[in-house]
Design a protein around this motif. Structure first.
Motif, PDB file in Angstrom:
ATOM      1  N   VAL A   1      37.473  60.942  10.716  1.00 62.98           N
ATOM      2  CA  VAL A   1      38.214  61.169   9.599  1.00 62.98           C
ATOM      3  C   VAL A   1      37.359  62.234   8.650  1.00 62.98           C
ATOM      4  CG1 VAL A   1      38.541  60.130   7.209  1.00 62.98           C
ATOM      5  CG2 VAL A   1      39.071  58.757   9.133  1.00 62.98           C
TER       6      VAL A   1
ATOM      7  N   HIS B   1      35.915  44.888  11.158  1.00 65.98           N
ATOM      8  CA  HIS B   1      36.730  46.040  10.666  1.00 65.98           C
ATOM      9  C   HIS B   1      38.218  45.547  11.210  1.00 65.98           C
ATOM     10  CE1 HIS B   1      33.524  48.488   9.913  1.00 65.98           C
ATOM     11  NE2 HIS B   1      33.235  48.706  11.053  1.00 65.98           N
TER      12      HIS B   1
ATOM     13  N   LEU C   1      46.770  56.447   4.644  1.00 65.16           N
ATOM     14  CA  LEU C   1      45.506  57.238   5.222  1.00 65.16           C
ATOM     15  C   LEU C   1      45.103  58.336   4.318  1.00 65.16           C
ATOM     16  CD1 LEU C   1      46.492  57.482   9.018  1.00 65.16           C
ATOM     17  CD2 LEU C   1      45.055  55.748   7.833  1.00 65.16           C
TER      18      LEU C   1
ATOM     19  N   HIS D   1      42.808  50.382  11.696  1.00 74.20           N
ATOM     20  CA  HIS D   1      41.540  50.104  10.755  1.00 74.20           C
ATOM     21  C   HIS D   1      40.497  49.741  11.936  1.00 74.20           C
ATOM     22  CE1 HIS D   1      38.661  49.303   7.649  1.00 74.20           C
ATOM     23  NE2 HIS D   1      38.691  48.193   8.247  1.00 74.20           N
TER      24      HIS D   1
ATOM     25  N   GLN E   1      37.181  53.657  10.259  1.00 68.27           N
ATOM     26  CA  GLN E   1      37.358  54.734   9.467  1.00 68.27           C
ATOM     27  C   GLN E   1      38.758  54.809   8.798  1.00 68.27           C
ATOM     28  OE1 GLN E   1      36.230  58.663  11.738  1.00 68.27           O
ATOM     29  NE2 GLN E   1      36.257  57.313  13.277  1.00 68.27           N
ATOM     30  N   PHE E   2      39.754  54.144   9.303  1.00 64.62           N
ATOM     31  CA  PHE E   2      41.115  54.339   8.740  1.00 64.62           C
ATOM     32  C   PHE E   2      41.222  53.422   7.724  1.00 64.62           C
ATOM     33  CE2 PHE E   2      43.724  57.131  12.043  1.00 64.62           C
ATOM     34  CZ  PHE E   2      42.571  57.848  12.309  1.00 64.62           C
ATOM     35  N   VAL E   3      41.892  53.484   6.716  1.00 68.68           N
ATOM     36  CA  VAL E   3      42.065  52.483   5.641  1.00 68.68           C
ATOM     37  C   VAL E   3      43.314  52.538   5.365  1.00 68.68           C
ATOM     38  CG1 VAL E   3      41.249  51.439   3.335  1.00 68.68           C
ATOM     39  CG2 VAL E   3      39.752  52.542   4.996  1.00 68.68           C
TER      40      VAL E   3
END
Lengths: 318, 323
Positions: free
Chosen positions: A103, A314, B72, B102, B108-110
């Motif tokens: 990201v 997570h 995202l 996620h 990293q991905f929310v």
């Protein structure tokens, strides 16, 4: 671009090639599990394409993603560590070959369900449009993805909403083992964009300079507020679809003919012919790339496995 | 406390969250100009404008996939799927993307994403438009699945869902929108993942949720007339499933009936019953009874359709089985 930028692109292509060759070796040794899809032969596509992006531009692709990861600036050691499933991998060993993402480098994966990331790409572009970031989403996918419903829903929405997305079809002539003309109503993939009223073009993906020009033109148009653009890039994978591919669907002489058009050689020739680089300089880059991959493998092999007690991390944020 | 309908409660929750946070927006079919096919977003388009109330093509994968992508980037989309039956067209994006990203990318991905949708039968819409497949969505780790049965819970849970950084499937019921209930004024939130005792009792525990809460309440009224005091536990959230109030209640009543609108096979009742058997077997004085939809695709004909849907009498009968 300055001379060093041109050389950097050469470096990236060679790093991808060496990374993929090494990955194939490690796969055969059983050190890499799951599926492994190599990018060998297609290096000029993502290297040329991503060289035109700005930091605010997002990149999202399908499962053949190691090369794209390198082009987005992820160190080879983190890619290799992910392939080995290590905690130091770019996805902490949770994603594997098909699910790389970073990201912080605006690289949004690495998606393994054919075509399913196209609506998500449209969504990234919705986010940029909504927040007026000025960013463009570069969405890469294969020719096979253009036959599934998600493609049509996403492409249509992008045009209706005028989204800042650059659709990039990497046409390597086969969706797994099925040739384009056996799977797609039109063999010219870019024609599909015309049906949605989206401007489009096609470029030779074995020639990095041509890819760069076409991509720059396309991305400028999208950034200029003209809505989506569709770029078809013709290319060829020199290896099978994945490591388990018996390759019954294409003849060795077809593969050989394409291999004679090796994108790294073509770009190397270009650099030498335009006096951008000497043979020695290219050789030096190749030596460094080999060194980098060797170091990446060492790093990956010495890295720890993810901790067993991290199994449930997570699943949720909260 | 004001008595408002479930529709008004949901509408208020959306409105308040959109007023409070410019990152919240609505995306779905007929949510804007039309005002929502269940009139939940009536007036939103005029007030918030087309940027924040986005009418989409009839393309569920694009709606959910688009909402995922937007989430995202830091936005907080509320995607609306006109009915849960259409969610199957977006199944890939709900269960294979929203539920996975996620985890798969190591945090990293929310995805601060809500998928609002509507389930339930009983309106003569035929087999394709009448389903209650909630259990399917609750099967997947990574998703949160919420299904309120009262106006207060609808408002409080939707506000919590919009503020959650996890993807939440918010399942409304088509025949509950007119149901009235007291809803506290102001910024009213109900935490996701908490079951609650909606009616205290001591003879039997009825575990239920969504529309079946209303059915169970009616059954409990009938039982009360016969001197049977049923305690009703409302799940409210299917995943994560909160067993605490159920196990507490079972300790007291030693008897359980589970009521759901969906099919019995592999359903919510199956899961809850298993957990009770695993965790509180010794507290039980009778085998658990399940009340659920009969195993048939719902027909159009009103009489036939009603034959298949759970009603208070079935619950009463099941309670007498366990007493």
């Amino acid at each position: 671009m300055e001379k060093q930028d041109y050389l950097e692109l050469y470096r990236q292509m060679v790093v991808i090639r060496r990374l993929e060759e090494k990955s194939a070796e490690l796969y055969q040794q059983g050190k890499i599990g799951g599926f492994l899809h190599l990018y060998i032969g297609q290096e000029a596509v993502s290297t040329g394409l991503i060289s035109t992006r700005r930091p605010e531009d997002r990149v999202i692709t399908a499962y053949r993603d190691h090369g794209v990861a390198i082009n987005c600036g992820i160190p080879a050691r983190e890619v290799m560590a992910e392939l080995l499933g290590k905690a130091t991998g770019v996805a902490g060993g949770r994603g594997g070959s098909m699910h790389m993402a970073d990201v912080n480098r605006n690289f949004w994966g690495g998606h393994a369900i054919v075509g399913a990331h196209l609506p998500i790409a449209a969504g990234l572009a919705i986010g940029d449009q909504y927040q007026e970031t000025g960013g463009v989403t570069i969405c890469m996918f294969g020719d096979g993805a253009t036959n599934i419903g998600y493609f049509h829903e996403a492409i249509n929405l992008s045009k209706v909403w005028h989204l800042p997305v650059l659709w990039v079809c990497e046409n390597n002539l086969y969706g797994m083992g099925t040739a384009v003309n056996r799977a797609s109503a039109v063999s010219s993939i870019q024609q599909k964009a015309r049906g949605f009223g989206i401007p489009h073009s096609k470029v030779d993906g074995m020639d990095l300079i041509k890819v760069r020009e076409a991509a720059q033109n396309a991305i400028d148009l999208v950034r200029g507020g003209n809505g989506p653009y569709f770029l078809e890039i013709s290319t060829y994978r020199f290896r099978g679809h994945s490591m388990g591919d018996p390759e019954r669907y294409r003849k060795p002489d077809e593969v050989q003919k394409w291999q004679e058009n090796d994108p790294i050689c073509i770009y190397g020739e270009y650099l030498v012919n335009t006096s951008m680089a000497s043979r020695d300089e290219l050789n030096e880059i190749e030596t460094q790339a080999e060194e980098e991959i060797k170091e990446a493998v060492e790093f990956a092999e010495q890295s720890p496995e993810p901790a067993p007690d991290s199994l449930f991390d997570h699943i949720y944020v909260e | 406390m004001a008595k408002i309908t479930v529709r008004e409660a949901i509408s208020q929750a959306l409105w308040e969250e959109m007023e409070a946070d410019p990152k919240v927006f609505i995306i779905g079919e007929e949510v804007g100009v039309w005002g929502g096919t269940y009139a939940v977003t009536k007036g939103f388009y005029d007030h918030f404008g087309p940027k924040r109330v986005k009418d989409t093509p009839i393309a569920e994968a694009a709606i959910v996939g688009g909402a995922i992508g937007a989430a995202l980037t830091g936005l907080r989309p509320v995607a609306e799927l006109m009915t849960i039956n259409f969610a199957f067209s977006a199944m890939e994006h709900i269960v294979n993307e929203a539920a996975k990203l996620h985890y798969m990318f190591n945090g990293q991905f929310v995805l601060p994403l809500v998928i609002r949708t509507v389930g339930g039968g009983g309106r003569q819409l035929g087999a394709t438009h009448s389903q209650t497949p909630d259990a399917i969505f609750a099967h997947f780790p990574g998703l949160k699945v919420v299904a309120p049965g009262s106006a207060a819970d609808a408002k409080g849970l939707l506000k919590a869902a919009i503020r959650s950084d996890d993807p939440v499937m918010f399942i409304e019921h088509a025949t509950l929108y007119q149901l009235r209930g007291e809803v506290p004024e102001g910024d009213y939130l109900i935490p996701i993942g908490k079951s609650v005792i909606q009616r205290p009792g001591k003879h039997v525990t009825i575990v239920t949720y969504s529309k079946m809460l209303d059915i169970s309440q009616k059954a409990a009224d009938q039982l009360a007339a016969d001197g049977v005091e049923a305690e009703i536990v409302d799940l409210r959230t299917l995943r994560p499933l909160d067993m605490e109030p159920i196990l507490e209640s079972v300790k007291k009543t030693n008897r359980v009936v589970i009521v759901e609108e969906g099919w019995k096979s592999f359903g919510v009742g199956a899961e809850v019953a298993s957990r009770i058997y695993e965790e509180a077997f010794d507290d039980l004085d009778a085998p658990i009874q399940r009340v659920a939809q009969l195993e048939v695709p719902l027909p159009y004909n009103q009489n036939l359709e009603q034959l298949a849907l759970p009603k208070p009498e079935w619950v009463v009968r099941a309670v007498h089985e366990v007493l």
